[in-house]
Design an enzyme around this catalytic site. Structure first.
Site, PDB file in Angstrom:
ATOM      1  N   THR A 120       0.867  -1.165   0.000  1.00  0.00           N
ATOM      2  CA  THR A 120       0.000   0.000   0.000  1.00  0.00           C
ATOM      3  C   THR A 120       0.911   1.225   0.000  1.00  0.00           C
ATOM      4  O   THR A 120       2.124   1.098  -0.003  1.00  0.00           O
ATOM      5  CB  THR A 120      -0.877  -0.075   1.271  1.00  0.00           C
ATOM      6  N   SER A 143      -9.960  -4.202   5.471  1.00  0.00           N
ATOM      7  CA  SER A 143      -8.617  -3.684   5.269  1.00  0.00           C
ATOM      8  C   SER A 143      -7.978  -3.384   6.618  1.00  0.00           C
ATOM      9  O   SER A 143      -8.669  -3.160   7.612  1.00  0.00           O
ATOM     10  CB  SER A 143      -8.662  -2.392   4.442  1.00  0.00           C
ATOM     11  N   GLY A 161       1.609  -1.805   4.701  1.00  0.00           N
ATOM     12  CA  GLY A 161       2.112  -2.958   5.450  1.00  0.00           C
ATOM     13  C   GLY A 161       1.110  -4.072   5.653  1.00  0.00           C
ATOM     14  O   GLY A 161       1.343  -4.964   6.465  1.00  0.00           O
ATOM     15  N   GLY A 162      -0.053  -4.043   4.953  1.00  0.00           N
ATOM     16  CA  GLY A 162      -1.021  -5.119   5.116  1.00  0.00           C
ATOM     17  C   GLY A 162      -1.451  -5.250   6.561  1.00  0.00           C
ATOM     18  O   GLY A 162      -1.722  -4.262   7.247  1.00  0.00           O
TER      19      GLY A 162
END
Length: 573
Positions: free
Chosen positions: A382, A453, A474-475
């Protein structure tokens, strides 16, 4: 006043009261009065993913633009110069603090109208590897353009064409490719080989070369001319839908029906600050609040525990286990599922969870259950940026196409890199996605639904003034990274550069008792040995965020970009 006029006035007052009580916020642009207001900070500031975006923001500020104008210009610029994650083919979240009021804009992607819950399962009910990650079927309906249009229309000072101008110039004239961008292009090329048209479009991304994108320039020009309609209708929509025909699910109707949504941000008190952060469909805001408050509840356990010790890592891992157990069970799109936000952020509930922490050894993973009971039913790449203007307004924006270069699909004739956001749904409840994170039916695929998310764009205020603007890619590691930087600053009194550059680690319940450490600044070997003696295992992750943060000391902003990336922070006077 006539009786008829009086009745009409009463109706308008009642309608306004109902509008406010329903949780909506005023639609009058708060910036309409900004020109007459004096500056309250010594400068504006940005912390962004690359120098081209910083230049674009500086240009906007010098034209008299505000934080929202700059944020929108940054988003479109990164779509050109940071194509691995910056985008108009993805979506995201924007947290705003405008004229001393908090706002939150959800422009997350949506599942196409023909999406089905089992669309990534094979004949035997198993998840088909890669189907939700690569290629046309992985693409959800993009939301970035709608989000930027909504934010700038509501709060911007400049004309729409002005905030698009820097991005169009970079697309037309080109930009010089960095070594990191070429490395990421090369890695993505290996993943997408034979699956997408990635190499056809990005073969010219070579270090030191000037990379031009005429198709993207034309697309951006249509958006500049026609606003959001220049993306969701007309020529651009036709080209996206045409590229999907026979391969993916998105149609012109999907694009035309997309809408960004203004939501109530999560608000919480912590350490004398007010936290303004992301609500569902983000799990990150809830997770961040839970962790910060849990740590405060465990003050006696953390007292005199050094930041770089095995005991500190263990206590944080114990908290993270419980946060991720709740995430897997309860969180999803609030338009489809009643997310128990109030319960999950309730002080008494968080205290109860904190009391479950085992201060000595790792809790058995199977015993760490969702805290409200079970009756209630993303890739790291992201990008985030933080902005404040001299009037004291702030934007924290995180947006994504999921993996580096998304699905690897570039919509023919548009230059748009399309996302692989469908992987953020639970393809099969209980089965991990690309981050190893599991989800429940709350995050199952459904038409028009937005996937869960971890994006956590966050603003801290004190005495109604912005104190910090922070976020990161960073997920699933997003909110745990933000938590560590915030506690570094406010609990350990670290200067902002040290707080951002310090070692970070991550635990997410599954795999059991596994701590992810980063290559940038690994944990001390003695700390690792002590944790292994407690029963932990370690794995190295290739990415642990790219924090972009601004801290304001009284009236002076300080900006910091993570040394892990190629970001640029800048104070603009």
């Amino acid at each position: 006043m006539s009786l008829k006029m009086e009745q009409r006035m009463r109706s308008l007052v009642l309608a306004a009261a109902l509008f406010v009580s329903a949780g909506f916020v005023e639609t009058t642009p708060a910036y309409a009065k900004t020109d007459a207001q004096p500056a309250i900070l010594t400068a504006s500031a940005v912390a962004v993913a690359d120098k081209f975006a910083a230049d674009a923001a500086e240009q906007i500020f010098k034209q008299g633009g505000n934080a929202v104008d700059a944020a929108v210009a940054i988003a479109f610029t990164l779509a050109v110069t940071y194509p691995e994650a910056g985008n108009i083919g993805g979506g995201g979240f924007m947290t705003l603090y405008v004229d001393h009021r908090p706002y939150f804009l959800d422009y997350r992607e949506r599942a196409p109208l023909t999406a089905t819950q089992n669309m990534y399962l094979g004949d035997k009910g198993e998840v088909v590897k890669g189907m939700s990650v690569y290629g046309h079927r992985a693409v959800a309906v993009p939301g970035t353009v709608a989000g930027m249009w909504e934010a700038q229309k509501r709060f911007g000072k400049l004309k729409w064409k002005q905030v698009l101008a820097p991005a169009i110039k970079y697309a037309q004239d080109g930009f010089v490719v960095s070594d990191q961008l070429q490395q990421r292009r090369d890695e993505a090329s290996k993943q997408f080989a034979g699956k997408t048209n990635f190499d056809l479009y990005f073969s010219g991304l070579k270090q030191g070369a000037t990379f031009k994108q005429p198709d993207l320039a034309a697309t951006l020009q249509r958006i500049s001319d026609d606003g959001a309609k220049g993306f969701y209708e007309g020529r651009t929509a036709e080209l996206i839908a045409s590229s999907m025909t026979g391969h993916g699910l998105i149609t012109e109707r999907d694009l035309k029906e997309y809408k960004a949504v203004w939501r109530q941000p999560i608000l919480a008190s912590w350490n004398g600050y007010r936290i303004i952060t992301a609500p569902p469909p983000s799990s990150g805001g809830i997770g961040l609040v839970q962790m910060l408050k849990m740590k405060a509840d465990l003050k006696d356990k953390f007292d005199d525990v050094p930041l770089d010790s095995a005991q500190y890592v263990h206590l944080v891992a114990e908290m993270e286990k419980r946060v991720f157990a709740d995430r897997a069970q309860y969180l999803g799109d609030p338009d489809f599922y009643k997310v128990p936000v109030a319960q999950l952020t309730n002080d008494d509930y968080i205290l109860k969870r904190a009391q479950e922490v085992n201060p000595d050894t790792p809790s058995d993973t199977k015993s760490v259950l969702p805290g409200l009971g079970t009756s209630m039913p993303e890739k790291a790449e992201t990008t985030h940026y933080s902005v404040v203007d001299k009037w004291g307004n702030a934007v924290s924006n995180t947006y994504t196409i999921n993996g580096y270069f998304g699905s690897g699909v570039i919509a023919d004739g548009t230059g748009i890199v399309l996302n692989d956001e469908m992987d953020d749904f639970a393809s099969k409840p209980g089965v991990a996605n690309m981050f190893g994170v599991v989800g429940s039916d709350a995050n199952a695929i459904a038409p028009r639904k937005r996937p869960l998310s971890s994006m956590t764009p966050t603003i801290l205020t004190k005495d109604d003034k912005v104190a910090m603007v922070i976020g990161t890619p960073g997920g699933s590691r997003i909110f745990t990274s933000i938590f560590q930087v915030m506690t570094n600053v406010y609990d350990f009194s670290m200067p902002l550069p040290e707080a951002v550059g310090a070692t970070r680690f991550h635990h997410q319940l599954l795999p059991p008792n596994t701590i992810f450490e980063e290559p940038f600044r690994a944990l001390d070997p003695d700390v690792v040995k002590a944790l292994e003696a407690k029963g932990y295992k370690f794995t190295t992750q290739d990415f642990d965020g790219d924090i972009q943060a601004i801290r304001i000391d009284d009236t002076t902003p300080e900006a910091m970009s993570d040394p892990r990336g190629r970001g640029v922070s800048r104070v603009i006077r």
